[in-house]
Design a protein around this motif. Structure first.
Motif, PDB file in Angstrom:
ATOM      1  N   VAL A   1       0.835  -1.200   0.000  1.00 13.88           N
ATOM      2  CA  VAL A   1       0.000   0.000   0.000  1.00 13.88           C
ATOM      3  C   VAL A   1       0.871   1.252   0.000  1.00 13.88           C
ATOM      4  O   VAL A   1       0.631   2.201  -0.762  1.00 13.88           O
ATOM      5  CB  VAL A   1      -0.956   0.003   1.217  1.00 13.88           C
ATOM      6  CG1 VAL A   1      -1.632   1.367   1.372  1.00 13.88           C
ATOM      7  CG2 VAL A   1      -2.007  -1.091   1.076  1.00 13.88           C
ATOM      8  N   GLN A   2       1.902   1.268   0.825  1.00 23.08           N
ATOM      9  CA  GLN A   2       2.801   2.417   0.868  1.00 23.08           C
ATOM     10  C   GLN A   2       3.455   2.665  -0.483  1.00 23.08           C
ATOM     11  O   GLN A   2       3.577   3.814  -0.933  1.00 23.08           O
ATOM     12  CB  GLN A   2       3.880   2.194   1.931  1.00 23.08           C
ATOM     13  CG  GLN A   2       3.377   2.285   3.359  1.00 23.08           C
ATOM     14  CD  GLN A   2       4.504   2.113   4.360  1.00 23.08           C
ATOM     15  OE1 GLN A   2       5.657   2.391   4.064  1.00 23.08           O
ATOM     16  NE2 GLN A   2       4.163   1.631   5.548  1.00 23.08           N
ATOM     17  N   ILE A   3       3.884   1.584  -1.129  1.00 22.94           N
ATOM     18  CA  ILE A   3       4.526   1.713  -2.438  1.00 22.94           C
ATOM     19  C   ILE A   3       3.558   2.327  -3.452  1.00 22.94           C
ATOM     20  O   ILE A   3       3.912   3.234  -4.220  1.00 22.94           O
ATOM     21  CB  ILE A   3       5.031   0.338  -2.918  1.00 22.94           C
ATOM     22  CG1 ILE A   3       6.190  -0.137  -2.027  1.00 22.94           C
ATOM     23  CG2 ILE A   3       5.453   0.392  -4.384  1.00 22.94           C
ATOM     24  CD1 ILE A   3       6.600  -1.570  -2.264  1.00 22.94           C
ATOM     25  N   CYS A   4       2.320   1.841  -3.445  1.00 25.24           N
ATOM     26  CA  CYS A   4       1.321   2.360  -4.388  1.00 25.24           C
ATOM     27  C   CYS A   4       0.958   3.803  -4.072  1.00 25.24           C
ATOM     28  O   CYS A   4       0.742   4.615  -4.991  1.00 25.24           O
ATOM     29  CB  CYS A   4       0.075   1.479  -4.351  1.00 25.24           C
ATOM     30  SG  CYS A   4       0.321  -0.186  -5.014  1.00 25.24           S
ATOM     31  N   MET A   5       0.869   4.126  -2.784  1.00 21.70           N
ATOM     32  CA  MET A   5       0.576   5.515  -2.401  1.00 21.70           C
ATOM     33  C   MET A   5       1.669   6.455  -2.919  1.00 21.70           C
ATOM     34  O   MET A   5       1.395   7.556  -3.401  1.00 21.70           O
ATOM     35  CB  MET A   5       0.457   5.618  -0.877  1.00 21.70           C
ATOM     36  CG  MET A   5      -0.802   5.002  -0.294  1.00 21.70           C
ATOM     37  SD  MET A   5      -2.224   6.088  -0.493  1.00 21.70           S
ATOM     38  CE  MET A   5      -3.516   5.137   0.320  1.00 21.70           C
ATOM     39  N   ALA A   6       2.895   5.997  -2.820  1.00 18.82           N
ATOM     40  CA  ALA A   6       4.007   6.814  -3.310  1.00 18.82           C
ATOM     41  C   ALA A   6       3.971   6.955  -4.831  1.00 18.82           C
ATOM     42  O   ALA A   6       4.264   8.025  -5.378  1.00 18.82           O
ATOM     43  CB  ALA A   6       5.331   6.206  -2.870  1.00 18.82           C
ATOM     44  N   ALA A   7       3.577   5.883  -5.525  1.00 20.15           N
ATOM     45  CA  ALA A   7       3.547   5.912  -6.990  1.00 20.15           C
ATOM     46  C   ALA A   7       2.432   6.819  -7.513  1.00 20.15           C
ATOM     47  O   ALA A   7       2.595   7.524  -8.519  1.00 20.15           O
ATOM     48  CB  ALA A   7       3.380   4.504  -7.541  1.00 20.15           C
ATOM     49  N   GLY A   8       1.273   6.787  -6.837  1.00 20.32           N
ATOM     50  CA  GLY A   8       0.167   7.649  -7.227  1.00 20.32           C
ATOM     51  C   GLY A   8      -0.813   6.989  -8.186  1.00 20.32           C
ATOM     52  O   GLY A   8      -0.490   5.996  -8.859  1.00 20.32           O
ATOM     53  N   GLU A   9      -2.017   7.544  -8.239  1.00 21.90           N
ATOM     54  CA  GLU A   9      -3.043   7.006  -9.124  1.00 21.90           C
ATOM     55  C   GLU A   9      -2.613   7.118 -10.583  1.00 21.90           C
ATOM     56  O   GLU A   9      -2.036   8.119 -11.004  1.00 21.90           O
ATOM     57  CB  GLU A   9      -4.370   7.756  -8.910  1.00 21.90           C
ATOM     58  CG  GLU A   9      -5.009   7.456  -7.572  1.00 21.90           C
ATOM     59  CD  GLU A   9      -6.382   8.101  -7.414  1.00 21.90           C
ATOM     60  OE1 GLU A   9      -6.815   8.810  -8.353  1.00 21.90           O
ATOM     61  OE2 GLU A   9      -7.015   7.907  -6.352  1.00 21.90           O
ATOM     62  N   GLY A  10      -2.868   6.054 -11.343  1.00 18.14           N
ATOM     63  CA  GLY A  10      -2.520   6.016 -12.755  1.00 18.14           C
ATOM     64  C   GLY A  10      -1.151   5.441 -13.037  1.00 18.14           C
ATOM     65  O   GLY A  10      -0.836   5.139 -14.197  1.00 18.14           O
ATOM     66  N   ALA A  11      -0.348   5.247 -11.962  1.00 14.48           N
ATOM     67  CA  ALA A  11       1.004   4.719 -12.162  1.00 14.48           C
ATOM     68  C   ALA A  11       0.960   3.248 -12.546  1.00 14.48           C
ATOM     69  O   ALA A  11       0.101   2.494 -12.094  1.00 14.48           O
ATOM     70  CB  ALA A  11       1.825   4.904 -10.897  1.00 14.48           C
ATOM     71  N   GLU A  12       1.904   2.848 -13.373  1.00 15.22           N
ATOM     72  CA  GLU A  12       2.102   1.437 -13.702  1.00 15.22           C
ATOM     73  C   GLU A  12       3.434   1.029 -13.109  1.00 15.22           C
ATOM     74  O   GLU A  12       4.481   1.574 -13.466  1.00 15.22           O
ATOM     75  CB  GLU A  12       2.084   1.233 -15.219  1.00 15.22           C
ATOM     76  CG  GLU A  12       2.111  -0.238 -15.625  1.00 15.22           C
ATOM     77  CD  GLU A  12       2.011  -0.431 -17.126  1.00 15.22           C
ATOM     78  OE1 GLU A  12       0.994  -0.978 -17.580  1.00 15.22           O
ATOM     79  OE2 GLU A  12       2.954  -0.014 -17.840  1.00 15.22           O
ATOM     80  N   ILE A  13       3.379   0.055 -12.172  1.00 18.07           N
ATOM     81  CA  ILE A  13       4.588  -0.296 -11.421  1.00 18.07           C
ATOM     82  C   ILE A  13       4.689  -1.812 -11.251  1.00 18.07           C
ATOM     83  O   ILE A  13       3.676  -2.507 -11.216  1.00 18.07           O
ATOM     84  CB  ILE A  13       4.595   0.366 -10.021  1.00 18.07           C
ATOM     85  CG1 ILE A  13       3.371  -0.079  -9.207  1.00 18.07           C
ATOM     86  CG2 ILE A  13       4.665   1.875 -10.134  1.00 18.07           C
ATOM     87  CD1 ILE A  13       3.389   0.353  -7.759  1.00 18.07           C
ATOM     88  N   PRO A  14       5.917  -2.334 -11.133  1.00 12.92           N
ATOM     89  CA  PRO A  14       6.063  -3.736 -10.726  1.00 12.92           C
ATOM     90  C   PRO A  14       5.790  -3.828  -9.224  1.00 12.92           C
ATOM     91  O   PRO A  14       6.259  -2.998  -8.442  1.00 12.92           O
ATOM     92  CB  PRO A  14       7.530  -4.046 -11.044  1.00 12.92           C
ATOM     93  CG  PRO A  14       8.217  -2.727 -10.965  1.00 12.92           C
ATOM     94  CD  PRO A  14       7.214  -1.690 -11.395  1.00 12.92           C
ATOM     95  N   LEU A  15       5.020  -4.822  -8.826  1.00  6.81           N
ATOM     96  CA  LEU A  15       4.634  -4.910  -7.416  1.00  6.81           C
ATOM     97  C   LEU A  15       4.619  -6.358  -6.951  1.00  6.81           C
ATOM     98  O   LEU A  15       4.072  -7.234  -7.630  1.00  6.81           O
ATOM     99  CB  LEU A  15       3.246  -4.291  -7.211  1.00  6.81           C
ATOM    100  CG  LEU A  15       2.777  -4.137  -5.762  1.00  6.81           C
ATOM    101  CD1 LEU A  15       3.613  -3.085  -5.032  1.00  6.81           C
ATOM    102  CD2 LEU A  15       1.300  -3.765  -5.708  1.00  6.81           C
TER     103      LEU A  15
END
Length: 485
Positions: free
Chosen positions: A339-353
């Protein structure tokens, strides 16, 4: 009249690796005197109902602290003692009082305390003396110890599982207390040990009919004030583990004992027939795919944060991914770091998770995906009956036709609002994968085309006959076939 009320509650899975400290209570509910919101939580309805009752009667209600932590592992000794002593100090300051009305769960276990509620109730009794009324509302998934019974005048227990009646039972508790304080009745408690441990959902037979019988007897039988079933909590390794019947009568312990035994033996005769059929993850996915329409609810029944597990198992999700299933929404997977990682990336981000399966063995493997962060919600809440259940900062991610809600505060899947608050319309998905044993049923059954109960992995000690208890008695069913021999 002067009545003191407070609440201290959690449900302890002694096999859970997730320790509980003060922060866990603060994350769910920690309200100092007078700060409890108007809406009750599962175990704090005696406070909100007490406000209504005392206002109506013209009595003085003295509120103590109210604390609730979502189920997990052992409560830290210092945390229990701090919260307990806070309430006891408040009670001492409130003296003299005519009654003490508490909201408890009944399955708390703390480091150094197998019976925290018994410890609290005994200390309450020592403060108020033998003549002051002491009563409490309990969750049925609790442990009824001799120490608690000795300290309290009576208990009222939720009858329903899912626990949709916690406010109604708080009203019953207060109704008996009011009549007792007015001198109209003298409530006494009789208890019968059923010598068993089982799971008793009231959403199906035979427990539905059994509980309806309790309601009918309370209405029809003179002098019978309350009937309750303590289901017991099989994930709590404590000496007095087991199912029991409570009968509260108007000063007629013999009548109460007879009713409790008759009902208790009837319940024992139905042992092993209460739970719905459970299938493994492969059969569960087969059933969901074969369904002509959705949503099909797959309930991951044993990775249930409401039973103290982490709620991060990935066994069923991995099966869905392996078979290329799409049109799926998952609520939830507990992973505060993700959750912290996604919060940092922000809405709309595409990230490896990487997410899930961090808490314990037999819960699957972490999921590694390239995900899109669809929505971020701070301090998310879902409905649960007349209350709200927080699930913390939460994130909606998607990949390969699958939507997953990641949450930072563990909570079981009570209600479809879990999805809608995140922006997912639950009725638009073919498959909803949720984590709950039975509390989900009342709300999800209203939208589900089908419900599949899935037993996947081994996150929870769900087979008492083989559970490695160290303290629980082994003289009850199913540890032994005939505990009456």
């Amino acid at each position: 009249m002067r009545v003191f009320t407070a609440a201290l509650a959690t449900e302890t899975n002694t096999f859970s690796p997730i320790a509980i400290d003060k922060r866990a209570f603060e994350a769910s509910l920690y309200a100092r005197p007078g700060e409890h919101p108007a809406t009750p939580t599962l175990c704090t309805a005696p406070i909100t109902v007490g406000r209504e009752v005392c206002a109506r009667e013209g009595w003085t209600l003295i509120e103590g602290s109210a604390s609730w932590a979502d189920p997990a592992g052992l409560v830290a000794r210092a945390t229990f003692e701090e919260l307990r002593d806070e309430i006891l100090d408040q009670l001492r300051a409130a003296m003299p009082v005519d009654a003490v009305v508490l909201g408890l769960h009944g399955a708390m276990v703390a480091q150094g305390y197998d019976d925290p509620e018994g410890d609290l109730l005994s200390r309450v009794r020592d403060i108020v003396g033998p003549d002051v009324l002491v009563c409490a509302e309990l969750d049925p998934h609790s442990h009824l110890t001799a120490r608690r019974v000795a300290a309290a005048n009576f208990f009222v227990v939720f009858k329903e599982f899912p626990h949709i009646d916690f406010v109604d039972r708080a009203r019953d508790l207060w109704s008996i207390a009011v009549r007792a304080l007015k001198g109209e009745i003298k409530p006494v408690m009789s208890v019968f040990d059923c010598r068993m441990i089982d799971v008793f959902p009231t959403s199906k037979q035979p427990m539905r009919g059994f509980v309806d019988k309790l309601y009918a007897l309370e209405k029809s039988e003179p002098g019978l004030l309350s009937l309750s079933v303590i289901h017991g909590f099989m994930a709590g390794d404590v000496p007095e583990l087991g199912t029991k019947i409570i009968a509260v009568t108007d000063n007629n312990p013999g009548k109460g004992a007879a009713f409790a035994e008759t009902l208790g033996r009837e319940l024992f005769d139905m042992r092993g027939t209460f739970m719905v059929k459970q299938v493994d993850e492969k059969v569960a996915v087969d059933a969901a795919l074969a369904a002509p329409k959705g949503p099909v609810v797959i309930a991951d029944v044993w990775d249930n944060p409401g039973g103290g597990t982490a709620g991060d198992a990935t066994v069923i999700l991995a099966e869905l991914i392996a078979r290329g299933v799409t049109d799926v929404a998952v609520g939830t997977v507990w992973d505060p770091i993700a959750v912290q990682i996604c919060m940092a990336a922000g809405e709309g981000a595409e990230i490896p998770l990487r997410f899930g399966a961090k808490s314990a063995p037999h819960t699957g493997d972490p999921i590694d995906k390239l995900v899109t962060v669809r929505r971020l919600v701070r301090n998310a809440e879902m409905r649960f009956g007349e209350s709200f259940a927080p699930f913390g900062d939460a994130v909606w991610i998607s990949f390969d036709g699958i939507d997953v809600i990641l949450n930072s505060t563990r909570a079981q899947s009570f209600d479809p609002s879990l999805f809608s608050v995140m922006g997912i319309e639950p009725t638009s998905r073919k498959i909803l994968l949720i984590k709950s044993t039975n509390h989900f049923y009342d709300s999800f059954s209203k939208i589900a085309a089908e419900i599949v109960y899935c037993s996947a992995g081994k996150p929870y000690p769900n087979t008492p006959a083989t559970t490695p208890y160290r303290k629980a008695r082994r003289t009850i069913w199913p540890m032994v076939e005939n505990p009456w021999a």
